[in-house]
Design an enzyme around this catalytic site. Structure first.
Site, PDB file in Angstrom:
ATOM      1  N   GLY A  75       0.933  -1.130   0.001  1.00 36.63           N
ATOM      2  CA  GLY A  75      -0.030   0.037   0.039  1.00 36.63           C
ATOM      3  C   GLY A  75       0.630   1.182   0.035  1.00 36.63           C
ATOM      4  O   GLY A  75       0.434   2.151  -0.657  1.00 36.63           O
ATOM      5  N   THR A  76       1.801   1.301   0.666  1.00 37.90           N
ATOM      6  CA  THR A  76       2.832   2.524   0.806  1.00 37.90           C
ATOM      7  C   THR A  76       3.485   2.747  -0.806  1.00 37.90           C
ATOM      8  O   THR A  76       3.157   4.035  -1.031  1.00 37.90           O
ATOM      9  CB  THR A  76       3.977   2.425   1.695  1.00 37.90           C
ATOM     10  OG1 THR A  76       3.546   2.179   2.985  1.00 37.90           O
ATOM     11  CG2 THR A  76       4.945   3.298   1.681  1.00 37.90           C
ATOM     12  N   GLN A 211      -7.852  -0.011   3.786  1.00 38.86           N
ATOM     13  CA  GLN A 211      -8.538  -0.617   5.034  1.00 38.86           C
ATOM     14  C   GLN A 211     -10.059  -0.687   4.639  1.00 38.86           C
ATOM     15  O   GLN A 211     -10.895  -1.045   5.424  1.00 38.86           O
ATOM     16  CB  GLN A 211      -8.442   0.483   6.257  1.00 38.86           C
ATOM     17  CG  GLN A 211      -7.043   0.597   6.769  1.00 38.86           C
ATOM     18  CD  GLN A 211      -6.573  -0.434   7.632  1.00 38.86           C
ATOM     19  OE1 GLN A 211      -7.503  -1.509   7.632  1.00 38.86           O
ATOM     20  NE2 GLN A 211      -5.431  -0.294   8.239  1.00 38.86           N
ATOM     21  N   HIS A 232      -1.875  -7.781   2.422  1.00 36.85           N
ATOM     22  CA  HIS A 232      -1.722  -8.081   3.898  1.00 36.85           C
ATOM     23  C   HIS A 232      -2.981  -7.798   4.850  1.00 36.85           C
ATOM     24  O   HIS A 232      -3.405  -8.411   5.734  1.00 36.85           O
ATOM     25  CB  HIS A 232      -0.540  -8.001   4.366  1.00 36.85           C
ATOM     26  CG  HIS A 232      -0.264  -6.458   4.860  1.00 36.85           C
ATOM     27  ND1 HIS A 232      -0.349  -6.131   6.191  1.00 36.85           N
ATOM     28  CD2 HIS A 232       0.071  -5.352   4.180  1.00 36.85           C
ATOM     29  CE1 HIS A 232      -0.269  -4.818   6.370  1.00 36.85           C
ATOM     30  NE2 HIS A 232      -0.075  -4.451   4.880  1.00 36.85           N
ATOM     31  N   THR A 268      11.906  -7.687 -10.602  1.00 45.10           N
ATOM     32  CA  THR A 268      11.746  -8.824 -11.171  1.00 45.10           C
ATOM     33  C   THR A 268      10.179  -9.091  -9.732  1.00 45.10           C
ATOM     34  O   THR A 268      10.345  -8.887  -8.729  1.00 45.10           O
ATOM     35  CB  THR A 268      12.737  -9.997 -10.754  1.00 45.10           C
ATOM     36  OG1 THR A 268      13.793  -9.368 -11.338  1.00 45.10           O
ATOM     37  CG2 THR A 268      12.189 -11.192 -11.028  1.00 45.10           C
ATOM     38  N   CYS A 358       2.800   1.261  11.345  1.00 43.86           N
ATOM     39  CA  CYS A 358       3.896   1.677  10.586  1.00 43.86           C
ATOM     40  C   CYS A 358       4.698   2.860  11.359  1.00 43.86           C
ATOM     41  O   CYS A 358       5.944   3.353  11.160  1.00 43.86           O
ATOM     42  CB  CYS A 358       3.544   2.225   9.107  1.00 43.86           C
ATOM     43  SG  CYS A 358       2.465   3.465   9.184  1.00 43.86           S
TER      44      CYS A 358
END
Length: 416
Positions: A75-76, A211, A232, A268, A358
């Site tokens: 997401g970041t 979220q 995740h 990759t 985070c």
């Protein structure tokens, strides 16, 4: 009652436990998808198939076209890619306009060394991957207009409109960023209303739906031009996410390198993670109904916690009012520090958070709650977030352990 040694996991907003079907798919992929998915030979094509399956699954989940889904590291990166796409120096903008391919346009405008141009509108309660990216853009010349939330935790559409109009007097507004669901309070943001306002003013809307996807119906990000997703958060693996965009949105890469992901995300790709992401995304299509069913359990958890807090001499206060995701409870505990409560609960086998995962380890209170309600309220906050595996027994036992922690902390000498 659970054994005292067992862990009760109430931190589903930080990450979700990977689903057994996800783990099985990744194990199976690891045995056959070891080749480089960019290679044109048979083993490479087998690996590539897992990448494309993930892209198709994310497209279906978000309501976008598969060809407009870029896989990222999470997401970041998706949020950074979304914000950076709109800004470039004059040479970069000219290069993008004349370039034939997305890769060339990105190379021209993505990492140009000069000053950037335009305006960005962003709320103060966004995830750090959005707010820090906005701060970085401001340091390079982008005019950033910040939108304050109401004490309820909701960003009012009229506040967004006013911020766009103020910013437009300084520079053309190229992008507005608004999350679908706040990562700390669970408050649902008015994305559809914001989209109408943004589009009427000729700008684009980015929605951090990390979220929301798999927890709320697609209406939660309706009208967005760019949508960020992380595997995740939907019981998939870490290290993979996606940015989905509407046709006509030209992205500029954060990184430069090979031609993977149409040059937008060189490096990759990991077909094993992609296999897990595909399964998680397919499961997430039916997850909003499962999460909606959690609302009574969330309400019971909040009631139990309020009761034990009152018994300990300080009733907790909910942070955030109005529409919220059905699995999040964020409470401030007068007289206690949220980070200390989290640490004490960890010793009791209850996993919770005092803010965004985070930002764990920082001494500062949550910027989200500070913007909503001030630093004192933020400093005493604890977030409890439940998930598909949470049970009634978990809620009862967690409240019992919270009561034990409060009793122990209350009995400590002042200053200890």
């Amino acid at each position: 009652m659970r054994p005292a040694s067992s862990v009760i996991y109430l931190d589903w907003n930080a990450t979700t436990p990977p689903h057994p079907e996800v783990l099985a798919a990744m194990q199976a992929a690891a045995e056959v998808a070891w080749a480089n998915p960019a290679s044109v030979h048979g083993p490479g094509r087998r690996a590539r198939a897992f990448i494309e399956q993930a892209r198709e699954a994310v497209a279906r989940l978000t309501g976008f076209d598969a060809r407009d889904v870029t896989l990222t590291s999470g997401g970041t990166e998706a949020n950074n890619l979304a914000l950076l796409h709109a800004f470039g120096d004059e040479a970069g903008a000219a290069g993008a306009a004349g370039a034939a391919g997305a890769t060339d346009a990105g190379a021209a405008g993505g990492l140009a060394a000069g000053r950037l141009h335009g305006a960005l509108v962003v709320s103060r309660i966004e995830h750090p991957s959005v707010t820090r990216a906005a701060e970085g853009l401001a340091g390079r010349g982008v005019h950033v207009a910040w939108v304050d939330p109401a004490p309820s935790g909701r960003v009012a559409p009229e506040a967004i409109a006013a911020a766009i109009d103020r910013a437009a007097a300084v520079a053309p507004v190229r992008l507005v960023s608004l999350q679908a669901v706040n990562h700390e309070t669970g408050i649902v943001q008015p994305v559809a209303e914001a989209a109408a306002i943004v589009h009427a003013r000729g700008a684009r809307l980015h929605v951090d739906a990390v979220q929301a996807v798999g927890r709320l119906p697609p209406e939660a990000w309706a009208g967005a031009d760019l949508v960020s997703v992380a595997a995740h958060k939907i019981r998939g693996p870490k290290g993979i996410g996606a940015l989905a965009v509407r046709p006509g949105v030209r992205l500029r890469p954060v990184l430069l390198g090979g031609a993977q992901e149409r040059g937008l995300r060189p490096g990759t790709q990991d077909p094993v993670a992609a296999a897990g992401f595909a399964v998680a995304a397919r499961r997430a299509l039916g997850a909003p109904a499962r999460y909606a069913a959690l609302a009574p359990l969330r309400d019971r958890l909040e009631a139990e916690l309020t009761q034990v807090g009152r018994a300990a001499g300080a009733s907790p206060v909910r942070n955030g009012e109005g529409a919220r995701a059905p699995h999040v409870v964020n409470l401030s505990w007068p007289g206690w520090r949220g980070d200390e409560l989290c640490a004490a609960l960890d010793l009791e086998g209850v996993a919770v958070s005092s803010g965004a995962a985070c930002s764990a380890g920082t001494a500062e209170p949550s910027p989200v709650l500070t913007a909503m309600l001030g630093p004192d309220r933020a400093a005493s906050a604890v977030r409890f977030s439940i998930g598909e595996d949470t049970t009634d027994a978990d809620v009862v036992e967690a409240a019992f352990r919270v009561a034990r922690v409060l009793s122990r902390l209350r009995s400590l000498p002042a200053g200890s």
